[in-house]
Design a protein around this motif. Structure first.
Motif, short mmCIF file in Angstrom:
data_model
loop_
_atom_site.label_atom_id
_atom_site.label_comp_id
_atom_site.label_asym_id
_atom_site.label_seq_id
_atom_site.Cartn_x
_atom_site.Cartn_y
_atom_site.Cartn_z
N GLU A 50 -22.86 0.26 -29.75
CA GLU A 50 -22.96 0.69 -31.19
C GLU A 50 -21.51 0.47 -31.73
N ALA A 51 -21.34 0.17 -32.81
CA ALA A 51 -20.04 -0.36 -33.50
C ALA A 51 -19.97 0.11 -34.92
N GLY A 52 -18.86 0.29 -35.45
CA GLY A 52 -18.71 0.51 -36.75
C GLY A 52 -18.45 -0.78 -37.69
N VAL A 53 -18.40 -0.38 -38.98
CA VAL A 53 -18.40 -1.81 -39.93
C VAL A 53 -17.05 -2.51 -39.59
N THR A 54 -16.05 -1.81 -39.42
CA THR A 54 -14.80 -2.44 -39.16
C THR A 54 -14.85 -3.33 -37.91
N GLU A 55 -15.35 -2.85 -36.88
CA GLU A 55 -15.37 -3.59 -35.84
C GLU A 55 -16.34 -4.72 -35.82
N ILE A 56 -17.27 -4.64 -36.34
CA ILE A 56 -18.28 -5.58 -36.63
C ILE A 56 -17.86 -6.89 -37.46
N ALA A 57 -16.95 -6.46 -38.37
CA ALA A 57 -16.35 -7.17 -39.66
C ALA A 57 -15.27 -8.10 -38.86
N ASP A 58 -14.59 -7.35 -37.83
CA ASP A 58 -13.67 -8.39 -37.11
C ASP A 58 -14.28 -9.27 -36.07
N GLN A 59 -15.19 -8.63 -35.46
CA GLN A 59 -15.84 -9.75 -34.33
C GLN A 59 -16.69 -10.87 -35.18
N LEU A 60 -17.23 -10.74 -36.46
CA LEU A 60 -17.68 -12.00 -37.21
C LEU A 60 -16.61 -12.62 -38.12
N ASP A 61 -15.16 -12.01 -38.02
CA ASP A 61 -14.13 -12.55 -38.93
C ASP A 61 -14.48 -12.81 -40.33
N VAL A 62 -15.07 -11.74 -40.94
CA VAL A 62 -15.42 -11.57 -42.24
C VAL A 62 -15.03 -10.37 -42.80
N HIS A 63 -15.06 -10.18 -44.35
CA HIS A 63 -14.53 -8.95 -44.89
C HIS A 63 -15.46 -7.95 -44.49
N LYS A 64 -15.02 -6.64 -44.51
CA LYS A 64 -15.60 -5.46 -44.45
C LYS A 64 -17.21 -5.39 -45.42
N SER A 65 -16.86 -5.93 -46.66
CA SER A 65 -17.86 -5.85 -47.60
C SER A 65 -19.09 -6.69 -47.03
N THR A 66 -18.74 -7.91 -46.47
CA THR A 66 -19.89 -8.70 -45.97
C THR A 66 -20.68 -8.07 -44.93
N ALA A 67 -19.74 -7.59 -44.16
CA ALA A 67 -20.43 -6.95 -42.97
C ALA A 67 -21.24 -5.76 -43.34
N PHE A 68 -20.57 -4.84 -44.00
CA PHE A 68 -21.35 -3.85 -44.73
C PHE A 68 -22.77 -4.27 -45.37
N ARG A 69 -22.68 -5.43 -46.14
CA ARG A 69 -23.92 -6.00 -46.75
C ARG A 69 -24.99 -6.30 -45.67
N LEU A 70 -24.43 -7.04 -44.71
CA LEU A 70 -25.52 -7.53 -43.79
C LEU A 70 -26.05 -6.30 -42.94
N LEU A 71 -25.22 -5.18 -42.70
CA LEU A 71 -25.84 -4.16 -42.07
C LEU A 71 -26.90 -3.48 -43.11
N GLY A 72 -26.54 -3.34 -44.24
CA GLY A 72 -27.55 -2.61 -45.19
C GLY A 72 -29.04 -3.32 -45.02
N VAL A 73 -28.81 -4.89 -45.18
CA VAL A 73 -30.10 -5.54 -44.97
C VAL A 73 -30.80 -5.06 -43.83
N LEU A 74 -30.21 -5.32 -42.78
CA LEU A 74 -30.73 -4.98 -41.32
C LEU A 74 -31.28 -3.54 -41.22
N GLU A 75 -30.44 -2.74 -42.03
CA GLU A 75 -31.10 -1.18 -41.69
C GLU A 75 -32.36 -0.94 -42.73
N ASN A 76 -32.20 -1.86 -43.83
CA ASN A 76 -33.48 -1.60 -44.53
C ASN A 76 -34.95 -2.21 -43.61
N ARG A 77 -34.52 -3.23 -42.96
CA ARG A 77 -35.90 -3.70 -42.00
C ARG A 77 -35.86 -2.86 -40.82
N GLY A 78 -35.21 -2.01 -40.69
CA GLY A 78 -35.39 -1.29 -39.47
C GLY A 78 -34.92 -1.77 -38.07
N LEU A 79 -33.95 -2.88 -38.37
CA LEU A 79 -33.44 -3.65 -37.20
C LEU A 79 -32.23 -2.95 -36.63
#
Length: 278
Positions: A50-79
């Motif tokens: 498990e990981a938070g938005v900030t941790e995922i953003a750091d892992q991807l080296d992207v802004h938190k807004s981008t990480a949050f958007r990606l997570l939102g799409v994946l969450e909507n698809r149940g992934l």
């Protein structure tokens, strides 16, 4: 001056908000990059648990807004799913539709904990999850509501299929050959209300299939009533039953329909957690 990935990511976000020109190669490249990042998110969660938005953003080296958007799409698809109490994300049951063989790794006991607790808290009664164990149902999970503080402990107890609500649900969804083999055996009478005739029991099992839940009233023990609903795996197979039980003066004819409705909903929620419906 060298540009960081986060700077490029900011440019990408601004570009996405502007109209795209037809035939532009940048749009296709951006889509591919988004897919790559989404897969990376799944790999990060698979590695970390498990990981938070900030941790995922750091892992991807992207802004938190981008990480949050990606997570939102994946969450909507149940992934992916989010732990509401901690705010962190973890792999969701929707991953099973892409890798059905991973279904066996999902622990119904673990997935059932929040469902059982929520149902017990809401209804105030004892909630159990039972699975088939040869010719009986065994309770592998139990949660007690506020009204059931003096109720007996059903955890680990093997109960007869023909005299319990969970057992009837499991029996109803068995392969016909196996079910008929069990019905051919003598059925023990626990109380005067226990159904011991195979023909009558078949009729009840048909009703379980039709209405989506099973009910028993004083068939195992005098004074005890229960209602149960099926829990399904990702492939639709019934792998367990979730039940609500309590004294007949609380689980009376007036209250049973609402209890059945809530139990069926809880069964559907646990089924979803196990990958069914994605």
């Amino acid at each position: 001056m060298a540009r960081t990935q986060k700077q490029s990511d900011g440019d990408e976000e601004r570009a996405e908000s502007a109209p795209r020109q037809s035939g532009s190669g940048r749009g296709a490249a951006s889509a591919v990059q988004s897919v790559d990042r989404a897969v990376s998110v799944l790999e990060i969660l698979a590695r970390l648990g498990e990981a938070g938005v900030t941790e995922i953003a750091d892992q991807l080296d992207v802004h938190k807004s981008t990480a949050f958007r990606l997570l939102g799409v994946l969450e909507n698809r149940g992934l992916v799913a989010q732990a509401k109490d901690r705010g962190k994300y973890y792999l969701g049951a929707g991953v099973l539709r892409l890798a059905g063989a991973a279904a066996v790794r999902l622990d119904i006991s673990q997935e059932g904990v929040p469902v059982c607790r929520e149902l017990a808290d809401e209804l105030g009664e004892t909630v159990n999850i039972a699975v088939l164990d040869d010719d009986a149902a065994v309770n592998i999970m139990q949660a007690r509501g506020t009204a059931s503080v003096t109720a007996q402990n059903w955890l680990g107890r093997r109960t007869p299929l023909h005299a319990t609500s969970s057992g009837k649900v499991l029996l109803a969804h068995m392969p016909p050959t196996l079910r008929e083999g069990l019905l051919a055996r003598p059925l023990h009478r626990f109380t005067e209300r226990t159904v011991t005739g195979a023909a009558m029991l078949r009729g009840e099992l048909e009703a379980v299939i039709e209405q989506g839940y099973g009910v028993t009233v004083e068939e195992l023990e005098l004074g005890l009533a229960a209602v149960a609903a099926p829990v399904r795996a990702h492939d639709g197979k019934v792998i367990a039953a979730i039940s609500v039980s309590g004294p007949v003066y609380r689980l009376n004819a007036d209250r049973l329909p609402e209890l059945a409705k809530r139990t069926v909903a809880a069964g559907a929620e646990l089924s979803r957690r196990m990958g069914y419906g994605f």
